[in-house]
Design a protein around this motif. Structure first.
Motif, PDB file in Angstrom:
ATOM      1  N   ALA A 246       0.863  -1.174   0.000  1.00  0.00           N
ATOM      2  CA  ALA A 246       0.000   0.000   0.000  1.00  0.00           C
ATOM      3  C   ALA A 246       0.903   1.228   0.000  1.00  0.00           C
ATOM      4  CB  ALA A 246      -0.893  -0.013   1.233  1.00  0.00           C
ATOM      5  N   ALA A 247       0.426   2.316  -0.602  1.00  0.00           N
ATOM      6  CA  ALA A 247       1.249   3.529  -0.684  1.00  0.00           C
ATOM      7  C   ALA A 247       1.730   3.953   0.693  1.00  0.00           C
ATOM      8  CB  ALA A 247       0.451   4.656  -1.331  1.00  0.00           C
ATOM      9  N   GLU A 248       0.904   3.774   1.711  1.00  0.00           N
ATOM     10  CA  GLU A 248       1.286   4.217   3.055  1.00  0.00           C
ATOM     11  C   GLU A 248       1.989   3.140   3.881  1.00  0.00           C
ATOM     12  OE1 GLU A 248       1.689   7.054   4.344  1.00  0.00           O
ATOM     13  OE2 GLU A 248       0.831   8.217   2.714  1.00  0.00           O
ATOM     14  N   ASP A 249       2.306   2.008   3.285  1.00  0.00           N
ATOM     15  CA  ASP A 249       3.125   1.028   4.017  1.00  0.00           C
ATOM     16  C   ASP A 249       4.528   1.613   4.195  1.00  0.00           C
ATOM     17  OD1 ASP A 249       1.251  -0.943   4.389  1.00  0.00           O
ATOM     18  OD2 ASP A 249       1.784  -2.059   2.562  1.00  0.00           O
ATOM     19  N   PRO A 250       5.150   1.386   5.373  1.00  0.00           N
ATOM     20  CA  PRO A 250       6.488   1.945   5.602  1.00  0.00           C
ATOM     21  C   PRO A 250       7.511   1.405   4.611  1.00  0.00           C
ATOM     22  CG  PRO A 250       5.536   1.133   7.652  1.00  0.00           C
ATOM     23  CD  PRO A 250       4.626   0.692   6.538  1.00  0.00           C
ATOM     24  N   LEU A 251       8.418   2.297   4.180  1.00  0.00           N
ATOM     25  CA  LEU A 251       9.529   1.891   3.313  1.00  0.00           C
ATOM     26  C   LEU A 251      10.804   1.791   4.142  1.00  0.00           C
ATOM     27  CD1 LEU A 251      10.684   1.413   0.415  1.00  0.00           C
ATOM     28  CD2 LEU A 251      11.098   3.883   0.322  1.00  0.00           C
ATOM     29  N   PHE A 252      11.048   2.826   4.953  1.00  0.00           N
ATOM     30  CA  PHE A 252      12.252   2.769   5.775  1.00  0.00           C
ATOM     31  C   PHE A 252      12.143   3.639   7.010  1.00  0.00           C
ATOM     32  CE2 PHE A 252      13.296   6.261   2.790  1.00  0.00           C
ATOM     33  CZ  PHE A 252      13.816   7.235   3.630  1.00  0.00           C
ATOM     34  N   ILE A 253      13.061   3.328   7.943  1.00  0.00           N
ATOM     35  CA  ILE A 253      13.273   4.145   9.130  1.00  0.00           C
ATOM     36  C   ILE A 253      14.695   4.662   9.000  1.00  0.00           C
ATOM     37  CG2 ILE A 253      13.503   4.113  11.656  1.00  0.00           C
ATOM     38  CD1 ILE A 253      11.761   1.483  11.525  1.00  0.00           C
ATOM     39  N   LEU A 254      14.919   5.920   9.305  1.00  0.00           N
ATOM     40  CA  LEU A 254      16.286   6.435   9.327  1.00  0.00           C
ATOM     41  C   LEU A 254      16.438   7.265  10.595  1.00  0.00           C
ATOM     42  CD1 LEU A 254      19.036   6.722   7.988  1.00  0.00           C
ATOM     43  CD2 LEU A 254      18.131   8.611   6.646  1.00  0.00           C
ATOM     44  N   TYR A 255      17.415   6.887  11.404  1.00  0.00           N
ATOM     45  CA  TYR A 255      17.611   7.598  12.678  1.00  0.00           C
ATOM     46  C   TYR A 255      18.359   8.904  12.447  1.00  0.00           C
ATOM     47  CZ  TYR A 255      15.569   3.761  15.085  1.00  0.00           C
ATOM     48  OH  TYR A 255      14.651   2.850  15.518  1.00  0.00           O
ATOM     49  N   THR A 256      17.874   9.937  13.106  1.00  0.00           N
ATOM     50  CA  THR A 256      18.547  11.231  13.003  1.00  0.00           C
ATOM     51  C   THR A 256      18.520  11.899  14.364  1.00  0.00           C
ATOM     52  OG1 THR A 256      18.691  13.280  11.720  1.00  0.00           O
ATOM     53  CG2 THR A 256      16.495  12.551  12.320  1.00  0.00           C
ATOM     54  N   SER A 257      19.447  12.836  14.565  1.00  0.00           N
ATOM     55  CA  SER A 257      19.564  13.462  15.881  1.00  0.00           C
ATOM     56  C   SER A 257      18.602  14.617  16.029  1.00  0.00           C
ATOM     57  CB  SER A 257      20.982  13.988  16.062  1.00  0.00           C
ATOM     58  OG  SER A 257      21.860  12.906  16.099  1.00  0.00           O
ATOM     59  N   GLY A 258      18.116  14.772  17.245  1.00  0.00           N
ATOM     60  CA  GLY A 258      17.281  15.915  17.565  1.00  0.00           C
ATOM     61  C   GLY A 258      17.936  16.708  18.671  1.00  0.00           C
ATOM     62  N   GLY A 506      20.899  28.379   9.297  1.00  0.00           N
ATOM     63  CA  GLY A 506      21.383  27.303  10.177  1.00  0.00           C
ATOM     64  C   GLY A 506      20.337  26.944  11.222  1.00  0.00           C
ATOM     65  N   ARG A 507      20.657  25.916  11.981  1.00  0.00           N
ATOM     66  CA  ARG A 507      19.701  25.410  12.966  1.00  0.00           C
ATOM     67  C   ARG A 507      19.490  26.422  14.089  1.00  0.00           C
ATOM     68  NH1 ARG A 507      17.353  20.299  11.604  1.00  0.00           N
ATOM     69  NH2 ARG A 507      16.899  20.173  13.823  1.00  0.00           N
ATOM     70  N   VAL A 508      18.272  26.497  14.546  1.00  0.00           N
ATOM     71  CA  VAL A 508      17.995  27.365  15.694  1.00  0.00           C
ATOM     72  C   VAL A 508      17.725  26.529  16.954  1.00  0.00           C
ATOM     73  CG1 VAL A 508      17.180  29.300  14.300  1.00  0.00           C
ATOM     74  CG2 VAL A 508      15.540  27.559  15.058  1.00  0.00           C
ATOM     75  N   ASP A 509      17.895  25.216  16.836  1.00  0.00           N
ATOM     76  CA  ASP A 509      17.732  24.358  18.019  1.00  0.00           C
ATOM     77  C   ASP A 509      19.106  23.864  18.472  1.00  0.00           C
ATOM     78  OD1 ASP A 509      18.360  22.633  15.982  1.00  0.00           O
ATOM     79  OD2 ASP A 509      16.608  21.328  16.232  1.00  0.00           O
ATOM     80  N   ASP A 510      19.131  22.901  19.361  1.00  0.00           N
ATOM     81  CA  ASP A 510      20.414  22.412  19.872  1.00  0.00           C
ATOM     82  C   ASP A 510      20.958  21.271  19.030  1.00  0.00           C
ATOM     83  OD1 ASP A 510      20.797  24.223  21.954  1.00  0.00           O
ATOM     84  OD2 ASP A 510      19.287  23.181  23.157  1.00  0.00           O
TER      85      ASP A 510
END
Ligand code: PRX
Length: 640
Positions: A246-258, A506-510
């Protein structure tokens, strides 16, 4: 504001200025009709009749929801009809004298089927999470596509992350399978990938039950019976059909920093992401069938997902996969690869551009760049000086440069110029891509019109948008949609000029952007305080000539402990162990205290200013519990 630079070479173009104006207007006025039309770039099993169904309050995002398709079919199988013999991948190894490997679409299909069968043999099924910890080799791309073929969800972890970081990501998405290689190699340096997987899985409680190992360098590695399998032993050529998704089935997870807590598992789904990467690749790189495309990003980052694996292959393009680094055997390596494989479109990061610029033009001009027709930049702000050098020296002044702004969460390019449609401005990403509706707001959420500087939000959904954070939708809502209700907040600062061009400040968060890689200050702090002699740590960014930003760590020690070079080295090692070499601190500043308000809150603004060597504007320090600390911090500032 900077000057306009007209593209000096008129390319055969997929989009003129007039077409952009008309199509952009239509993408905003009639988004569903526009995107259902763009969706036809892909082969659907069931073509969608629905466009975007989304809300930012509450947060729920769907695109093409009644459509079904398989992205591996779209990236590989469907090209067999008329591109079977076209080169899909050109593998250039780390060693410049090593063996180049070229795969046609037919050969790529064969490899993907073999890999998918190996995964099946390990027990991978639709919906399973599969962690990839791979070097930049053909099998990395093949493994991603094999997952997509089976409907499994890939989670690629960059090979520069440590076993600790890998384990955290495996555990977070409850991944039972890992695909890795015996070793990686970058600039002759071996990267012990399999040993790192062993450390991650043996030293942590993980659900991993199968590890597929690709023999890459031939290194002697340990294999655990029942758990570890050589790829060659499980691969087979049996028929292996693509799983309808289905179009909304997950394709991938990618971890990123917050800015807070552990890395976030950004989740992308099949249909919308496929349409977004296929469409942006076509327009932004003005892709023509004879092009040789090269994106130098690793598949461990979103750029490698969208513009190595998916965008180019969905378009049936020929592309270079490069295992090595820009400075081995010398600083001319990128240009040598471009000359060798007649690359026409090159996409890289400002960090690499600045590093090469520093080494002098000779490393560039000694290689033939006549095949190049378009250059791209991604990942961090590019300073106008580097932009001009990129355009004038490598690009011989004739190749347009696209400065593309986007994020892991946006799935693909969002702000850019289009090569033949728009004049460029050095240092400015440019205009919104089709369907993208940027808005600048002040800190209170007030909308800023016209020429302005503020916080960049996006006020309408687009097909490539991340749908959630794996297993934590509430955090998704909190992180991106709660600062300014009803809007997606990018966490980037941004200016808009009189021509409607956007420049990211640039980023305005930490979050620190080190060499185009996102690093959460909180993650580095957590790693530092694990050291038994450390009491407290505060991490901020400082401007770095090559990396864009560097990591500056303020560290207080337990009573009776003193800072030393040896301890600084230990702390660097500690961070490398917890996160990986990508997060290695540039500067460690031992201090007897951190500037805090009387209520105990660390005043990061002051720490940032000191790290930036900008004392004139420290602002009000009278609310500090210990105002004299500021002078001591300035005195102790670590430089270089
Ligand atoms: O701050 C922006 C910066 O990189 C951040 C996103 O990082 P990541 O999710 O790792 O994705 C990087 C590759 C798309 C953004 O919030 N950034 C990315 N591209 C640009 C940029 N900053 C300025 N100009 C760009 N072209």
């Amino acid at each position: 504001m900077q000057e306009f630079v007209q593209p000096s070479q008129s390319t055969t173009t997929n989009c003129t200025r007039e077409q952009y104006d008309a199509d952009y207007a239509r993408s905003i006025a009639e988004p569903d009709a526009f995107w259902l039309e763009q969706a036809q770039r892909l082969d659907w099993i069931t073509p969608p009749t629905k466009g975007g169904e989304w809300s930012y309050d509450p947060v729920e995002i769907r695109w093409f929801a009644d459509g079904t398709l398989n992205l591996c079919h779209n990236a590989v199988d469907r090209h067999l009809a008329n591109k079977a013999d076209k080169t899909a991948l050109i593998f250039e190894p780390d060693d410049p004298d090593g063996k180049v490997r070229k795969l046609t679409y037919a050969e790529l299909h064969g490899e993907v089927v073999r890999m998918a069968n190996a995964l099946k043999a390990m027990g991978v099924t639709k919906g399973a999470r599969v962690t990839l910890y791979m070097p930049m080799v053909v099998e990395g791309v093949v493994a991603m596509l094999a997952c997509a073929r089976l409907g499994a969800i890939h989670s690629v972890v960059f090979g520069g992350f440590s076993p600790e970081a890998l384990a955290g990501r495996i555990i977070d998405c409850e991944s039972e399978f890992v695909i890795t290689a015996d070793e990686g190699r970058r600039g002759t340096k071996p990267i012990p990938l399999k040993a790192n997987v062993d450390a991650a899985v043996d030293e942590h409680e993980t659900p991993v039950k199968g590890v597929l190992v690709i023999a890459h360098t031939g290194a002697d590695i340990a294999m655990k019976d029942g758990r570890d399998h050589w790829y060659a032993d499980l691969a087979s050529d049996e028929d292996c059909p693509c799983e309808p998704m289905a179009a909304e089935d997950p394709l991938f997870i990618l971890y990123t920093s917050g800015s807070t807590g552990k890395p976030k598992g950004v989740l992308h789904t099949t249909g919308g992401y496929g349409v977004w990467t296929a469409c942006t690749f076509h327009y932004v790189f003005d892709y023509q069938p004879a092009d040789v495309f090269w994106c130098s990003a690793d598949i461990g980052w979103i750029t490698g997902h969208s513009y190595v694996t998916y965008g180019p292959l969905l378009n049936g393009a020929t592309q270079v996969i490069f295992e090595g680094v820009p400075n081995y055997p010398d600083h001319g390596r990128f240009w040598q690869v471009i000359a060798k494989h007649k690359v026409s479109i090159f996409y890289t990061a400002p960090t690499a551009i600045r590093a090469m610029m520093r080494e002098g033009d000779g490393f560039v001009t000694s290689h033939d760049r006549s095949s190049l027709r378009l250059l791209g930049s991604v990942g961090e702000p590019i300073n106008p000086e580097a932009w001009r050098w990129y355009r004038d020296v490598p690009g011989e002044g004739r190749c347009p440069v696209v400065d593309t702004w986007w994020q892991t969460e946006t799935g693909g390019i969002m702000l850019t110029t289009l090569p033949a449609a728009h004049a460029m401005k050095p240092g400015c990403a440019g205009l919104p891509f089709f369907g993208v509706q940027p808005q600048l707001v002040d800190n209170e959420g007030g909308v800023l019109d016209g020429v302005a500087e503020g916080n960049l939000c996006l006020i309408a959904s687009w097909p490539g948008q991340a749908r959630t954070l794996y297993g934590d939708h509430e955090r998704f809502v909190q992180t991106y949609f709660s600062t300014y209700k009803g809007k997606y907040f990018t966490s980037d600062g941004c200016q808009r000029d009189e021509n409607g061009y956007y420049r990211i400040t640039g980023r305005v968060d930490d979050v620190i952007n080190v060499s185009g890689h996102r690093m959460g200050t909180a993650e580095v702090e957590s790693a530092l305080v694990l050291h038994p002699r450390v009491a407290e740590a505060a991490v901020v960014a400082f401007p770095h000539d090559i990396k864009g930003q560097g990591i500056y760590c303020y560290v207080t020690l337990n009573a009776g402990e003193d800072g030393s070079d040896d301890l600084a080295a230990e702390l660097r090692q500690q961070v490398r162990k917890e996160i990986g070499p990508v997060a290695t601190p540039d500067r460690i500043h031992f201090t007897d205290g951190l500037p805090k308000t009387r209520s105990g809150k660390i005043m990061r603004r002051i720490l940032r200013k000191i790290a930036e060597n900008d004392y004139g504007s420290l602002g009000d320090t009278s609310t500090l519990a210990d105002p004299s600390l500021v002078d001591r911090l300035i005195e102790g500032r670590v430089d270089g």
